[in-house]
Design a protein around this motif. Structure first.
Motif, PDB file in Angstrom:
ATOM      1  N   TYR A 122       0.883  -1.144  -0.094  1.00  0.00           N
ATOM      2  CA  TYR A 122      -0.053  -0.065   0.121  1.00  0.00           C
ATOM      3  C   TYR A 122       0.924   1.274   0.078  1.00  0.00           C
ATOM      4  O   TYR A 122       0.595   2.332   0.463  1.00  0.00           O
ATOM      5  N   GLN A 160      -0.664   4.503  -1.266  1.00  0.00           N
ATOM      6  CA  GLN A 160      -2.008   4.787  -0.625  1.00  0.00           C
ATOM      7  C   GLN A 160      -2.016   5.375   0.768  1.00  0.00           C
ATOM      8  O   GLN A 160      -2.121   4.969   1.739  1.00  0.00           O
ATOM      9  N   LYS A 215      -2.544  -3.478  -5.835  1.00  0.00           N
ATOM     10  CA  LYS A 215      -3.269  -2.593  -5.149  1.00  0.00           C
ATOM     11  C   LYS A 215      -3.090  -1.128  -5.867  1.00  0.00           C
ATOM     12  O   LYS A 215      -3.799  -0.189  -6.114  1.00  0.00           O
ATOM     13  N   LEU A 270      -8.726   7.975  -3.502  1.00  0.00           N
ATOM     14  CA  LEU A 270      -8.737   7.065  -2.241  1.00  0.00           C
ATOM     15  C   LEU A 270      -9.023   7.872  -1.112  1.00  0.00           C
ATOM     16  O   LEU A 270     -10.036   7.301  -0.212  1.00  0.00           O
ATOM     17  N   TYR A 279      -6.601   0.529   2.144  1.00  0.00           N
ATOM     18  CA  TYR A 279      -7.888   0.888   1.500  1.00  0.00           C
ATOM     19  C   TYR A 279      -8.916   0.571   2.708  1.00  0.00           C
ATOM     20  O   TYR A 279     -10.208   0.544   2.397  1.00  0.00           O
ATOM     21  N   CYS A 303     -12.212   0.901  -1.388  1.00  0.00           N
ATOM     22  CA  CYS A 303     -11.666   1.031  -2.756  1.00  0.00           C
ATOM     23  C   CYS A 303     -12.693   0.684  -3.505  1.00  0.00           C
ATOM     24  O   CYS A 303     -12.502  -0.277  -4.501  1.00  0.00           O
TER      25      CYS A 303
END
Length: 391
Positions: free
Chosen positions: A205, A208, A236, A295, A320, A371
């Motif tokens: 991740y 993110q 991802k 996101l 997520y 997500c």
């Protein structure tokens, strides 16, 4: 006749099913919105999909090289230099795997003898425990506690000992959304050095990360590159979780050890998809910024909806996922709630307690994935708003 031995070895009997499969099956059966399993409901960038199609129709459908196709290994090395200033040799210090799951399993199997100890951080992604069990190693857990999931130094120090072989780290962290800060990573690194342990860090991740959080790869800290295996994947970052293209990089000696095991797990995989992932890793800064910003907006939408529905919420700084406490709604058992949610309101989630050695540490906590398309999240939020009236 004497009774037959069980077909499955004892160390793997706790892992016959995953919570993700169970909740996804429940969501499918009830028609619920599945916020339990962390997969996007849109495809990745067209340029990546087109590159994969071109590779398939261009004849790249046979076994790729064991370490991975050269163009992807080179792209991984450039990515690490671009984002983190790391000098990685794509020839000897990169290994392409069947997703991050295989990268972690191969590394643990390569490094751990039976009885060796692996330090992990609860709540922990379920494949970690299974990989440790496969190796016959012993899991030593450090609990990250609601609501901020901070790291307790005394508990961390107590987890290390003379048999510590590996520290299995995940940052940004699934399921909590925690991003380990530099001070926490420095403490983990210092203990790894003190006990001559290898750090295996799952960073799938890495792109993110939200608000003012910063992802710091532990391998960038002084003295850590020589004892760190860094794992990531395409799933991802590029919304192609079904491709199962992952990788690891680190010192040549550790990469070679993982490769020795990996070749007898999947041998190779995803030949025509690997060049497409290389294309993705070369996308511009606008793609990576847009990914995080998009996101973050989805996170805020779900966080606001959960709060309005009566949950207490820990706002994630990465990944997520949002972890919410159902206790204010009168649910002391997150497992029971997740079993009832699909039929109660048509939303599926997963209980955080299943990621813990001590389920009581997260008894009423539930993980939701954000997500998903905005229209799906709006629908889920509307359904969640009905929960308080039904209990």
């Amino acid at each position: 006749m004497p009774p037959r031995r069980p077909a499955l070895v004892e160390r793997m009997r706790p892992f016959t099913s995953t919570i993700f499969a169970e909740i996804t099956a429940l969501a499918t059966r009830t028609g619920a919105i599945n916020l339990g399993q962390g997969f996007p409901d849109t495809d990745g960038p067209a340029v990546i999909l087109d590159a994969a199609s071109a590779a398939i129709h261009g004849g790249q459908n046979q076994y790729p090289p064991g370490p991975g196709v050269p163009v992807l290994r080179a792209a991984i090395a450039r990515h690490q230099q671009r984002f983190y200033g790391l000098d990685v040799d794509p020839g000897s210090e990169v290994l392409v795997t069947a997703g991050a799951t295989e990268a972690i399993a191969a590394t643990i199997l390569a490094l751990c003898e039976p009885g060796d100890e692996v330090v992990t951080f609860d709540p922990v992604y379920d494949s970690y425990a299974a990989s440790i069990a496969l190796a016959g190693a012993v899991k030593r857990t450090v609990t990250l506690r609601w609501p901020d999931f901070g790291l307790d130094e005394a508990e961390l120090r107590a987890a290390f000992g003379p048999r510590t072989r590996v520290v299995l780290l995940n940052t940004p962290h699934n399921p909590t959304g925690k991003v380990f800060d530099r001070a926490e990573l420095e403490l983990i690194g210092a203990l790894a050095v003190e006990h001559d342990a290898v750090v295996v860090t799952d960073e799938v991740y890495e792109h993110q990360v939200y608000d003012d959080a910063v992802h710091v790869p532990i391998t960038t800290l002084p003295g850590m590159a020589e004892r760190t295996v860094t794992v990531s994947s395409a799933g991802k970052t590029f919304s192609v979780t079904g491709w199962k293209v992952g990788w690891l990089h680190g010192p040549a000696e550790l990469v070679a050890a993982a490769r020795a095991v990996k070749q007898f797990l999947t041998f190779v995989s995803a030949g025509p998809l690997q060049p497409a992932v290389a294309t993705g890793l070369g996308l511009g800064d606008d793609f990576y910024a847009g990914l995080a910003n998009g996101l973050q907006a989805k996170r805020d939408l779900l966080v606001d909806g959960l709060r309005a529905a009566g949950f207490a919420v820990s706002v994630p700084r990465g990944t997520y996922f949002v972890v919410a406490d159902a206790a204010p709604l009168g649910f002391a058992d997150g497992v029971e709630l997740c079993q009832r949610l699909p039929e109660l309101i048509g939303v599926a989630a997963v209980p955080v307690s299943v990621f813990h050695d001590d389920p009581k540490a997260a008894a009423s906590l539930v993980r939701f994935a954000f997500c998903k398309r905005d229209d799906v999240l709006h629908d889920a939020v509307e359904r969640l708003s009905r929960l308080a009236k039904l209990v």
